[in-house]
Design a protein around this motif. Structure first.
Motif, PDB file in Angstrom:
ATOM      1  N   ARG A   1       0.840  -1.197   0.000  1.00 58.69           N
ATOM      2  CA  ARG A   1       0.000   0.000   0.000  1.00 58.69           C
ATOM      3  C   ARG A   1       0.881   1.256   0.000  1.00 58.69           C
ATOM      4  NH1 ARG A   1      -4.185  -0.033   4.683  1.00 58.69           N
ATOM      5  NH2 ARG A   1      -2.308  -0.449   5.930  1.00 58.69           N
ATOM      6  N   THR A   2       0.323   2.353  -0.531  1.00 58.98           N
ATOM      7  CA  THR A   2       1.109   3.583  -0.651  1.00 58.98           C
ATOM      8  C   THR A   2       0.295   4.799  -0.208  1.00 58.98           C
ATOM      9  OG1 THR A   2       0.427   3.957  -2.947  1.00 58.98           O
ATOM     10  CG2 THR A   2       2.452   2.679  -2.592  1.00 58.98           C
ATOM     11  N   PHE A   3       1.023   5.878   0.091  1.00 57.16           N
ATOM     12  CA  PHE A   3       0.457   7.206   0.259  1.00 57.16           C
ATOM     13  C   PHE A   3       0.772   8.020  -0.992  1.00 57.16           C
ATOM     14  CE2 PHE A   3       1.437   6.380   4.871  1.00 57.16           C
ATOM     15  CZ  PHE A   3       0.121   6.401   5.322  1.00 57.16           C
ATOM     16  N   ASP A   4      -0.146   8.874  -1.382  1.00 56.33           N
ATOM     17  CA  ASP A   4       0.127   9.863  -2.414  1.00 56.33           C
ATOM     18  C   ASP A   4       0.595  11.149  -1.739  1.00 56.33           C
ATOM     19  OD1 ASP A   4      -0.644   8.133  -4.409  1.00 56.33           O
ATOM     20  OD2 ASP A   4      -2.652   8.995  -4.642  1.00 56.33           O
ATOM     21  N   ILE A   5       1.725  11.671  -2.162  1.00 53.61           N
ATOM     22  CA  ILE A   5       2.240  12.935  -1.651  1.00 53.61           C
ATOM     23  C   ILE A   5       1.845  14.009  -2.653  1.00 53.61           C
ATOM     24  CG2 ILE A   5       4.242  14.154  -0.775  1.00 53.61           C
ATOM     25  CD1 ILE A   5       3.524  11.471   0.650  1.00 53.61           C
ATOM     26  N   ILE A   6       1.008  14.946  -2.195  1.00 54.31           N
ATOM     27  CA  ILE A   6       0.369  15.911  -3.080  1.00 54.31           C
ATOM     28  C   ILE A   6       0.957  17.304  -2.878  1.00 54.31           C
ATOM     29  CG2 ILE A   6      -1.839  16.964  -3.705  1.00 54.31           C
ATOM     30  CD1 ILE A   6      -1.623  13.993  -4.403  1.00 54.31           C
ATOM     31  N   ASP A   7       1.230  17.994  -3.983  1.00 55.10           N
ATOM     32  CA  ASP A   7       1.703  19.374  -3.945  1.00 55.10           C
ATOM     33  C   ASP A   7       0.545  20.272  -3.520  1.00 55.10           C
ATOM     34  OD1 ASP A   7       2.552  21.976  -4.491  1.00 55.10           O
ATOM     35  OD2 ASP A   7       3.708  21.382  -6.253  1.00 55.10           O
ATOM     36  N   PRO A   8       0.633  20.961  -2.369  1.00 49.08           N
ATOM     37  CA  PRO A   8      -0.487  21.793  -1.916  1.00 49.08           C
ATOM     38  C   PRO A   8      -0.785  22.971  -2.836  1.00 49.08           C
ATOM     39  CG  PRO A   8       1.077  21.373  -0.123  1.00 49.08           C
ATOM     40  CD  PRO A   8       1.749  20.952  -1.398  1.00 49.08           C
ATOM     41  N   ALA A   9       0.182  23.352  -3.671  1.00 48.10           N
ATOM     42  CA  ALA A   9      -0.014  24.510  -4.535  1.00 48.10           C
ATOM     43  C   ALA A   9      -0.879  24.215  -5.753  1.00 48.10           C
ATOM     44  CB  ALA A   9       1.332  25.071  -4.991  1.00 48.10           C
TER      45      ALA A   9
ATOM     46  N   GLN B   1      -7.281  21.145   5.727  1.00 50.36           N
ATOM     47  CA  GLN B   1      -6.855  22.319   6.484  1.00 50.36           C
ATOM     48  C   GLN B   1      -7.445  23.589   5.884  1.00 50.36           C
ATOM     49  OE1 GLN B   1      -5.487  22.161   9.287  1.00 50.36           O
ATOM     50  NE2 GLN B   1      -4.860  24.274   9.690  1.00 50.36           N
ATOM     51  N   HIS B   2      -7.532  23.637   4.577  1.00 46.18           N
ATOM     52  CA  HIS B   2      -8.146  24.770   3.882  1.00 46.18           C
ATOM     53  C   HIS B   2      -9.584  24.962   4.346  1.00 46.18           C
ATOM     54  CE1 HIS B   2     -10.211  26.589   0.305  1.00 46.18           C
ATOM     55  NE2 HIS B   2      -9.155  27.377   0.348  1.00 46.18           N
ATOM     56  N   ALA B   3     -10.341  23.878   4.381  1.00 39.58           N
ATOM     57  CA  ALA B   3     -11.737  23.956   4.810  1.00 39.58           C
ATOM     58  C   ALA B   3     -11.844  24.373   6.273  1.00 39.58           C
ATOM     59  CB  ALA B   3     -12.426  22.608   4.587  1.00 39.58           C
ATOM     60  N   ARG B   4     -10.936  23.862   7.114  1.00 40.60           N
ATOM     61  CA  ARG B   4     -10.946  24.209   8.533  1.00 40.60           C
ATOM     62  C   ARG B   4     -10.723  25.709   8.730  1.00 40.60           C
ATOM     63  NH1 ARG B   4      -9.282  22.408  13.787  1.00 40.60           N
ATOM     64  NH2 ARG B   4      -7.811  23.867  14.747  1.00 40.60           N
TER      65      ARG B   4
ATOM     66  N   PRO C   1       0.510  28.117  -0.337  1.00 43.16           N
ATOM     67  CA  PRO C   1      -0.763  27.496   0.033  1.00 43.16           C
ATOM     68  C   PRO C   1      -0.714  26.928   1.442  1.00 43.16           C
ATOM     69  CG  PRO C   1       0.550  25.964  -1.231  1.00 43.16           C
ATOM     70  CD  PRO C   1       1.328  27.249  -1.208  1.00 43.16           C
ATOM     71  N   VAL C   2      -1.870  26.518   1.943  1.00 44.32           N
ATOM     72  CA  VAL C   2      -1.913  25.724   3.167  1.00 44.32           C
ATOM     73  C   VAL C   2      -1.814  24.254   2.774  1.00 44.32           C
ATOM     74  CG1 VAL C   2      -3.162  27.477   4.449  1.00 44.32           C
ATOM     75  CG2 VAL C   2      -4.461  25.692   3.246  1.00 44.32           C
ATOM     76  N   ILE C   3      -1.554  23.397   3.750  1.00 43.40           N
ATOM     77  CA  ILE C   3      -1.065  22.053   3.489  1.00 43.40           C
ATOM     78  C   ILE C   3      -2.036  21.147   2.739  1.00 43.40           C
ATOM     79  CG2 ILE C   3      -1.823  21.239   5.742  1.00 43.40           C
ATOM     80  CD1 ILE C   3       1.320  20.051   3.836  1.00 43.40           C
ATOM     81  N   SER C   4      -3.338  21.249   3.006  1.00 42.52           N
ATOM     82  CA  SER C   4      -4.269  20.252   2.457  1.00 42.52           C
ATOM     83  C   SER C   4      -5.653  20.849   2.293  1.00 42.52           C
ATOM     84  CB  SER C   4      -4.357  19.041   3.400  1.00 42.52           C
ATOM     85  OG  SER C   4      -4.931  19.428   4.645  1.00 42.52           O
TER      86      SER C   4
ATOM     87  N   LYS D   1       7.765  21.318  -2.615  1.00 44.67           N
ATOM     88  CA  LYS D   1       6.746  20.494  -3.263  1.00 44.67           C
ATOM     89  C   LYS D   1       5.890  19.717  -2.256  1.00 44.67           C
ATOM     90  CE  LYS D   1       7.282  21.048  -7.737  1.00 44.67           C
ATOM     91  NZ  LYS D   1       6.154  21.564  -8.567  1.00 44.67           N
ATOM     92  N   GLU D   2       6.505  19.239  -1.184  1.00 45.86           N
ATOM     93  CA  GLU D   2       5.730  18.350  -0.308  1.00 45.86           C
ATOM     94  C   GLU D   2       4.884  19.101   0.711  1.00 45.86           C
ATOM     95  OE1 GLU D   2       7.687  15.580   2.296  1.00 45.86           O
ATOM     96  OE2 GLU D   2       9.227  17.006   2.902  1.00 45.86           O
ATOM     97  N   ASN D   3       5.281  20.327   1.111  1.00 49.76           N
ATOM     98  CA  ASN D   3       4.410  20.986   2.084  1.00 49.76           C
ATOM     99  C   ASN D   3       4.100  22.445   1.787  1.00 49.76           C
ATOM    100  OD1 ASN D   3       6.666  22.392   3.017  1.00 49.76           O
ATOM    101  ND2 ASN D   3       6.338  21.861   5.156  1.00 49.76           N
ATOM    102  N   GLY D   4       4.450  22.926   0.600  1.00 53.14           N
ATOM    103  CA  GLY D   4       3.958  24.228   0.168  1.00 53.14           C
ATOM    104  C   GLY D   4       4.658  25.429   0.757  1.00 53.14           C
TER     105      GLY D   4
END
Length: 508
Positions: A20-28, A336-339, A330-333, A92-95
């Protein structure tokens, strides 16, 4: 087409993959940066067993402090050579913006690891105590010895730096360590493991498991073979870590949430304090536990100060974090954006005045990613949720006070006590206020100046223990007293408290 990079876990000196894997997403922009192995509880148990075996073998703890320092310094050298690569990956990983990544996220990580290497060379692992004359002649030795297996749980906002704050003192003291990074930002920490490999760190001494917090993190905190846990994150999760660690009486260091009060005194230099207040709150889009999110202004300065604050906030550029002229990324996710947007709505419903920002920026480049403009609320009262709860975003609450006593009372009216600030041209007055604030760090006429030479940690529900500073290794060692009898004669001992005197005579 270039293949998406894939990162695996680092366990017992080997790179370990999973199904199994995690996807690491660019917050930008929401694009896939990389995939990472999704570690399991079984992987965590393997890592702890490897760390325990390495500690039992003793090849790391038996090295001299200078030898350990040499390997840590070799890691620093390797990271320094790859700094541009680490900075680009971190963006790239945390914006985080590239300027901030160079200065703080990666730059501090490298310099702080070197600090711990230097500390290993100078730390007092053993000292002689005072000579004793009663009840018998004796001397004493006080030793500080490694604890054993250390567990570290690292958040997403400063993943490399806050990992260094844990592995640096742990390794300098001779421990082995298992680290669990946040699943959103494991990449730079895994790159650090490559530096450790190249530096010759023995296998099993450093292990990194990339699993989910509620599964792998919880197991690490509760694991009976882990003798110390160091956690940085929210106060709510910190409470759970404490409960799990209590089952086998682990040592615990917790660096938790904050709601930093930033007090401007009436004689402050307004230009400096305005810029300082924006810097205090909006660095890394407010996603730092020690951000200055409550700005306390005297009535005499309030209106002028807010006018200047809004004017300066309008000059902040929100945009692509990889561009050097960007001030806030950007903010991280999406979560978090919705929060953050929820809290902005809550503030307005509670009666605060939205003086600036409050919505995502407009334009084609902001249609993807997690964007929030810097936001300033005025007419905030201490009972409002935006003044009491940690938002973890670019939201500044401005509160008005009448007297300095009122300001101190408002500042201390919080479950948190991590950071605070005071702005004044009168240093004595600022120091007096600083002495009255319940906070682990108080900056005068500045903010975010965390320095490896000084301790960092919180009061109240902002945590337990301290990271950094000259005593950082204390948190990663056990203190042992060795008593050395100097009387050298049975008749000078106090065994007659139990044994008859005649027995002592017979033995002689």
């Amino acid at each position: 087409m270039t293949a998406t990079p894939h990162y695996t876990q680092f366990i017992d000196g080997s790179w370990v993959d999973t199904d199994r894997t995690f996807d690491i997403i660019d917050p930008a922009n929401g694009e896939l940066v990389a995939t990472a192995a999704r570690g399991s509880v079984e992987n965590l148990d393997q890592a702890v067993a490897a760390a325990q075996a390495a500690h039992a073998r003793g090849e790391w703890r038996s090295k001299t402090p200078d030898e350990r320092a040499d390997i840590l310094s070799a890691m620093v050298a390797d990271m320094s050579e790859r700094m541009d690569e680490l900075v680009a990956l971190h963006v790239k990983e945390n914006g985080v913006t590239i300027r901030q990544a160079m200065a703080f996220h990666v730059g501090y990580s490298i310099s702080h690891l070197q600090y711990f290497a230097d500390l290993a060379r100078t730390y007092e692992f053993e000292r002689s105590g005072p000579q004793l004359s009663y009840p018998t002649l004796a001397s004493g030795i006080v030793r500080r010895e490694p604890i054993g297996v250390v567990g570290g749980i690292v958040p997403w906002n400063f993943p490399l730096l806050l990992a260094v704050w844990k592995l640096g003192p742990a390794l300098a003291a001779g421990n082995t360590i298992v680290l669990k990074p946040d699943e959103k930002t494991p990449l730079t920490l895994l790159e650090l493991a490559k530096s450790a490999e190249r530096a010759g760190l023995p296998k099993g001494v450093l292990n990194i498991v990339t699993g989910a917090g509620e599964e792998v993190g919880a197991r690490l905190a509760a694991h009976p073979d882990v003798r110390k846990i160091a956690f940085t994150g929210s106060t709510a999760v910190g409470r759970e870590i404490s409960k799990l660690a209590a089952e086998n009486i682990k040592k615990v260091t917790l660096e938790l949430g904050g709601k930093g009060p930033n007090i401007v005194l009436a004689d402050a230099d307004i230009a400096s304090a305005v810029d300082g207040a924006l810097f205090a709150c909006f660095l890394y889009a407010g996603q730092a536990c020690e951000s200055g999110t409550r700005l306390l202004l005297p009535e005499s300065l309030h209106d002028e100060f807010v006018d200047r604050l809004v004017q300066r906030a309008a000059t902040i550029k929100v945009g692509d974090p990889s561009e050097f002229d960007t001030d806030i990324g950007p903010v991280i996710s999406a979560e978090q954006h919705a929060r953050i947007l929820d809290y902005i709505e809550i503030g307005q419903k509670e009666g605060a005045t939205l003086a600036f920002g409050g919505e995502p920026p407009t334009g084609a480049q902001f249609e993807q990613g997690n964007w929030v403009r810097p936001t300033i609320f005025t007419d905030v009262t201490p009972d409002m949720r935006i003044a009491r709860e940690e938002i973890f975003g670019p939201v500044l609450s401005v509160l008005k006070y009448r007297t300095v006593d009122d300001a101190v009372a408002i500042a201390n009216d919080s479950e948190y006590g991590l950071s605070a600030g005071v702005w004044s041209e009168d240093l004595e007055a600022a120091l007096d206020v600083a002495a009255r604030i319940e906070s682990g760090t108080v900056w005068i006429n500045d903010w975010h100046m965390v320095n490896a030479l000084y301790p960092f940690g919180g009061y109240k529900q902002s945590g337990n223990g301290r990271e950094l500073g000259p005593h950082a290794l204390d948190e990663y060692t056990e203190e042992k007293f060795v008593h050395v009898d100097l009387s050298r004669s049975l008749d000078r001992k106090v065994y007659d408290l139990v044994l008859p005197a005649a027995q002592a005579a017979v033995d002689r």
